[in-house]
Design a protein around this motif. Sequence first.
Motif, PDB file in Angstrom:
ATOM      1  N   ARG A   9      -2.791  48.063  -4.425  1.00 35.93           N
ATOM      2  CA  ARG A   9      -2.212  48.274  -5.653  1.00 35.93           C
ATOM      3  C   ARG A   9      -2.183  49.664  -6.166  1.00 35.93           C
ATOM      4  N   ARG A  10      -1.716  49.429  -7.574  1.00 36.31           N
ATOM      5  CA  ARG A  10      -1.457  50.527  -8.421  1.00 36.31           C
ATOM      6  C   ARG A  10      -2.235  50.919  -8.467  1.00 36.31           C
ATOM      7  N   TYR A 120       2.694  57.448 -16.867  1.00 33.80           N
ATOM      8  CA  TYR A 120       2.952  56.451 -15.828  1.00 33.80           C
ATOM      9  C   TYR A 120       1.781  55.478 -15.732  1.00 33.80           C
ATOM     10  N   ASP A 121       2.071  54.209 -15.832  1.00 37.64           N
ATOM     11  CA  ASP A 121       1.063  53.152 -15.736  1.00 37.64           C
ATOM     12  C   ASP A 121      -0.202  53.519 -16.521  1.00 37.64           C
ATOM     13  N   GLY A 167       9.695  49.462  -5.709  1.00 35.18           N
ATOM     14  CA  GLY A 167       8.931  50.399  -6.530  1.00 35.18           C
ATOM     15  C   GLY A 167       8.273  51.520  -5.758  1.00 35.18           C
ATOM     16  N   ARG A 262      -1.704  47.775 -11.077  1.00 36.12           N
ATOM     17  CA  ARG A 262      -1.177  46.608 -11.768  1.00 36.12           C
ATOM     18  C   ARG A 262       0.140  46.176 -11.131  1.00 36.12           C
ATOM     19  N   CYS A 263       0.530  44.944 -11.392  1.00 30.72           N
ATOM     20  CA  CYS A 263       1.835  44.448 -10.951  1.00 30.72           C
ATOM     21  C   CYS A 263       2.879  44.746 -12.021  1.00 30.72           C
ATOM     22  N   HIS A 264       4.131  44.858 -11.592  1.00 31.13           N
ATOM     23  CA  HIS A 264       5.229  45.176 -12.501  1.00 31.13           C
ATOM     24  C   HIS A 264       6.289  44.074 -12.449  1.00 31.13           C
ATOM     25  N   ARG A 265       6.696  43.631 -13.595  1.00 32.67           N
ATOM     26  CA  ARG A 265       7.692  42.558 -13.679  1.00 32.67           C
ATOM     27  C   ARG A 265       8.992  42.950 -12.979  1.00 32.67           C
ATOM     28  N   ASP A 266       9.368  44.224 -13.074  1.00 33.39           N
ATOM     29  CA  ASP A 266      10.645  44.665 -12.499  1.00 33.39           C
ATOM     30  C   ASP A 266      10.536  45.026 -11.023  1.00 33.39           C
ATOM     31  N   ARG A 267       9.374  44.803 -10.419  1.00 36.90           N
ATOM     32  CA  ARG A 267       9.210  45.083  -8.996  1.00 36.90           C
ATOM     33  C   ARG A 267       8.891  43.796  -8.243  1.00 36.90           C
ATOM     34  N   ASP A 271       3.020  40.403 -13.248  1.00 29.79           N
ATOM     35  CA  ASP A 271       2.792  41.338 -14.333  1.00 29.79           C
ATOM     36  C   ASP A 271       1.315  41.431 -14.691  1.00 29.79           C
TER      37      ASP A 271
END
Length: 379
Positions: A9-10, A120-121, A167, A262-267, A271
């Motif tokens: 992850r992020r 960013y994030d 992403g 973290r997870c991203h809704r648009d990727r 989320d």
Amino acid sequence: MTTTMSFLRRTQPLRRVAFSPSLAQRVSRSHPNVRRFTTEPPPPPPPPPKSNTALYAGIGAAAVGGLALYFFTDFGKEADTAAKSAVQTTKSATGFVPGKEDYQKVYNRIAEIIDDAGDYDDGSYGPVVLRLAWHSSGTYDKDTKTGGSNYATMRFEPESNHGANAGLNVARNLMEKVKAEFPWISYGDLWTLAGVCAIQEMAGPKIPWRPGRIDGFAAQATPDGRLPDAKLGADHLRTIFYRMGFNDREIVALSGAHALGRCHRDRSGFDGPWTFSPTTVTNDFYKLLLEEKWIWRKWDGPKQLQDKTTQSLMMLPTDYVLTQDKSFKKWTKAYADDQELWFKDFSDVVSRLFELGVPTQQFVTSEPWIMKNVDEQKK
């Protein structure tokens, strides 16, 4: 992050080669009466440039020459060797052979970029850079000997557009800044070194690393489906990771990288963060899995869990299975109880992950290096 990072992850030295006069020049000097060749041999190459900028540019040009050879000959299978040879020849001609200190400079530049994330994030590019290193390495298939970090094929479509890599253009674009400053480094070495840097700069363990990867071509890109699908379960995880050569303990050890990002809704469609400190490497991922009460989130997105207490954290189905499968749970508990044990196992398995697909003879050193983090260099 994407569904597979849903799975993170992020989240040398080369040798200086002195110019050697051609046979014709040596003979003509020692035996002046001997007839010379009809066509005079070319003059010696100019002395190495004093500026590293000019020198790096020459090396970059050599790599382009290797690409041209690939596209204008029928010998696609020899393209990698040709490209590598072109770069090495230029390095020798200029007298430049990158050593550990040169790669440390690259590491330091990556660290600067990771820390300059602004809004960013969670204020760090570390997790997304780590995810790039993981996804570019985790495509390896031990049976077919394809995929892995050697060719950095995520530069090409369709691999760059695989759902698991959604992403990651963010991380690739960041690394292009480093590549522009150090054009002599291969993408495979750059991306994996960036992963090492991300872990170490976010308070994680030392990750042994060594250079030697070469850049490949679109024809070597891997098919979709080689990275984990966060919606699936234990059988899927074993299929993905056994294919790379990892066992149950190593699967769980690698999963701990979900302490980051973290997870991203648009990727990926998912989320939220996994932990309360998504820019610090800790064993909190395992602790939270076992200590929190996890419930299925009621929302319009894909199936994921949230902590019952704060409803601010998330876990993926592939995370939750680490507490449901008997073999996985044993190691989840071990790492929750002992961060040093996890650091040790994580360091080992990540180092091997980043070397998947790279022939041993390509590495420029037999023993991996330990790169210094920024704080260590200040002492």
